[in-house]
Design a protein around this motif. Structure first.
Motif, PDB file in Angstrom:
ATOM      1  N   ILE A  72       0.826  -1.206   0.000  1.00 20.96           N
ATOM      2  CA  ILE A  72       0.000   0.000   0.000  1.00 20.96           C
ATOM      3  C   ILE A  72       0.858   1.254   0.000  1.00 20.96           C
ATOM      4  O   ILE A  72       0.565   2.223  -0.712  1.00 20.96           O
ATOM      5  CB  ILE A  72      -0.950   0.006   1.216  1.00 20.96           C
ATOM      6  N   GLU A  75       2.165   1.859  -3.428  1.00 25.52           N
ATOM      7  CA  GLU A  75       1.112   2.383  -4.302  1.00 25.52           C
ATOM      8  C   GLU A  75       0.833   3.848  -3.996  1.00 25.52           C
ATOM      9  O   GLU A  75       0.577   4.658  -4.895  1.00 25.52           O
ATOM     10  CB  GLU A  75      -0.167   1.570  -4.120  1.00 25.52           C
ATOM     11  N   ASP A  86      -6.696   7.690   4.885  1.00 22.26           N
ATOM     12  CA  ASP A  86      -7.031   6.834   3.746  1.00 22.26           C
ATOM     13  C   ASP A  86      -5.996   5.738   3.568  1.00 22.26           C
ATOM     14  O   ASP A  86      -6.319   4.601   3.206  1.00 22.26           O
ATOM     15  CB  ASP A  86      -7.103   7.666   2.457  1.00 22.26           C
ATOM     16  N   ASP A  90      -6.845   1.837   3.473  1.00 22.66           N
ATOM     17  CA  ASP A  90      -6.464   0.930   2.391  1.00 22.66           C
ATOM     18  C   ASP A  90      -5.757  -0.308   2.931  1.00 22.66           C
ATOM     19  O   ASP A  90      -6.003  -1.436   2.489  1.00 22.66           O
ATOM     20  CB  ASP A  90      -5.550   1.649   1.389  1.00 22.66           C
ATOM     21  N   GLU A  93      -8.318  -2.629   4.745  1.00 21.34           N
ATOM     22  CA  GLU A  93      -9.160  -3.370   3.805  1.00 21.34           C
ATOM     23  C   GLU A  93      -8.367  -4.476   3.106  1.00 21.34           C
ATOM     24  O   GLU A  93      -8.889  -5.578   2.880  1.00 21.34           O
ATOM     25  CB  GLU A  93      -9.755  -2.407   2.780  1.00 21.34           C
ATOM     26  N   ARG A  94      -7.117  -4.210   2.773  1.00 21.91           N
ATOM     27  CA  ARG A  94      -6.292  -5.221   2.130  1.00 21.91           C
ATOM     28  C   ARG A  94      -5.983  -6.378   3.089  1.00 21.91           C
ATOM     29  O   ARG A  94      -5.884  -7.537   2.675  1.00 21.91           O
ATOM     30  CB  ARG A  94      -5.002  -4.588   1.637  1.00 21.91           C
ATOM     31  N   THR A 143     -15.593   0.420   6.468  1.00 20.63           N
ATOM     32  CA  THR A 143     -14.329   0.927   7.006  1.00 20.63           C
ATOM     33  C   THR A 143     -14.551   2.276   7.671  1.00 20.63           C
ATOM     34  O   THR A 143     -15.191   3.161   7.096  1.00 20.63           O
ATOM     35  CB  THR A 143     -13.281   1.079   5.886  1.00 20.63           C
ATOM     36  N   GLU A 145     -12.482   5.481   9.419  1.00 25.68           N
ATOM     37  CA  GLU A 145     -11.165   6.101   9.515  1.00 25.68           C
ATOM     38  C   GLU A 145     -11.152   7.160  10.606  1.00 25.68           C
ATOM     39  O   GLU A 145     -12.172   7.798  10.865  1.00 25.68           O
ATOM     40  CB  GLU A 145     -10.775   6.731   8.174  1.00 25.68           C
TER      41      GLU A 145
END
Length: 322
Positions: A72, A75, A86, A90, A93-94, A143, A145
């Motif tokens: 991540i 990326e 964010d 990410d 979630e991964r 999700t 945050e």
């Protein structure tokens, strides 16, 4: 050809008890956040990465946590206008995708963020540092945050200041100063009170929309105390901080309430179900103990209380903080 190694983590444990959080801590990574038409922000960040573990599985795939963080972050380096919350979302979630036996993933990040500013009176360029606190939790329902900051400031005790004011009033009366002059003097010249370094923490948990400006979070937290402090200060700046802190004396409880007021005034576009965490801790200067106060509530409840609603529902609002 060698025999395939056994997957020990996937075996059944001797004690079949599930665990809420298993993962890695102290993961240090360099994070670059690109901004439109501005220099990028480069952070040395420390991550904590967790997933839950069912009772029937011995352990998690620890290397996958590290693999996801690396993927991540790499990326993110190729994208613009990346927000740290964010980034955490990410990764969370991964993690759910990588660990098919988990139902919840959690990622926390902390980094030092430096703000350029000028001193309040001399106008000299200086810097202020705040700790960024970002996190995210992901589960089958979605999700969430969280973005926040921890900042340092100055507070002055209203109680000790009140005693100093009483003493000054008595002395001025003994000197036959007119009552009107006494009151005007005390109104214009704040009396001494014991001061302390204050630590304010403000966090907002959302679903990621609309965006929360990190600078706004820092500003609200800094303004919740008696006065801001500065890394570099000339004499006029020191006088400014001393005067304004004593003119704005606050208990630790007052700081949290000021933070709540600032959140309601600054974040008008956020939904009522945003969870706000506010903490204030003061390093007492004349006691061996320190002072602490905090509040966790949905933004809608804070709006209701500040608009004259019922404030006797702290237990109910705290239930939304988990």
């Amino acid at each position: 050809m060698s025999e395939q190694l056994p997957d020990v983590q996937a075996s059944r444990p001797d004690v079949t008890v599930g665990l809420n959080r298993v993962g890695v801590t102290g993961v240090e990574k360099l994070v670059k956040l690109d901004r439109e038409d501005r220099r990028p922000i480069v952070l040395m960040a420390e991550f904590e990465v967790y997933v839950d573990l069912p009772s029937w599985r011995k352990g998690i795939d620890m290397s996958r946590n590290m693999e996801v963080v690396d993927e991540i972050l790499e990326e993110a380096l190729g994208r613009r206008q990346v927000r740290v919350e964010d980034l955490c979302g990410d990764v969370a979630e991964r993690l759910l995708e990588k660990h098919d036996y988990t139902s919840r993933a959690e990622v926390q990040m902390e980094a030092e963020y430096v703000v350029r500013e000028d001193t309040p009176e001399s106008g000299r360029p200086t810097q202020f540092s705040a700790d960024i606190l970002a996190s995210a939790t992901a589960d089958p329902d979605g999700t969430h945050e969280e973005i926040g900051a921890h900042v340092v400031g100055m507070t002055v005790c209203p109680c000790s200041q009140g005693m100093s004011e009483s003493r000054a009033r008595d002395v001025l009366r003994d000197l036959d100063v007119e009552q009107g002059v006494v009151e005007e003097f005390l109104d214009r010249v704040p009396q001494p009170g014991h001061s302390q370094r204050g630590h304010a923490t403000l966090k907002l948990r959302t679903d990621g929309s609309p965006e929360v400006d990190l600078v706004d979070v820092i500003e609200v937290a800094r303004d919740s105390m008696s006065a801001r402090i500065y890394n570099m200060a000339k004499r006029p700046d020191e006088d400014h901080m001393t005067y304004h802190s004593h003119a704005n004396a606050k208990f630790v409880e007052d700081c949290v309430r000021s933070m709540a007021e600032g959140v309601v005034e600054r974040f008008t576009e956020l939904d009522d179900d945003v969870v706000v965490t506010m903490e204030q801790s003061n390093d007492e200067s004349i006691h061996q103990h320190n002072a602490h106060a905090e509040r966790v509530a949905e933004l809608g409840m804070l709006r209701e209380e500040l608009n004259g609603g019922n404030g006797d529902s702290i237990g109910r609002t705290n239930g939304h903080a988990g």
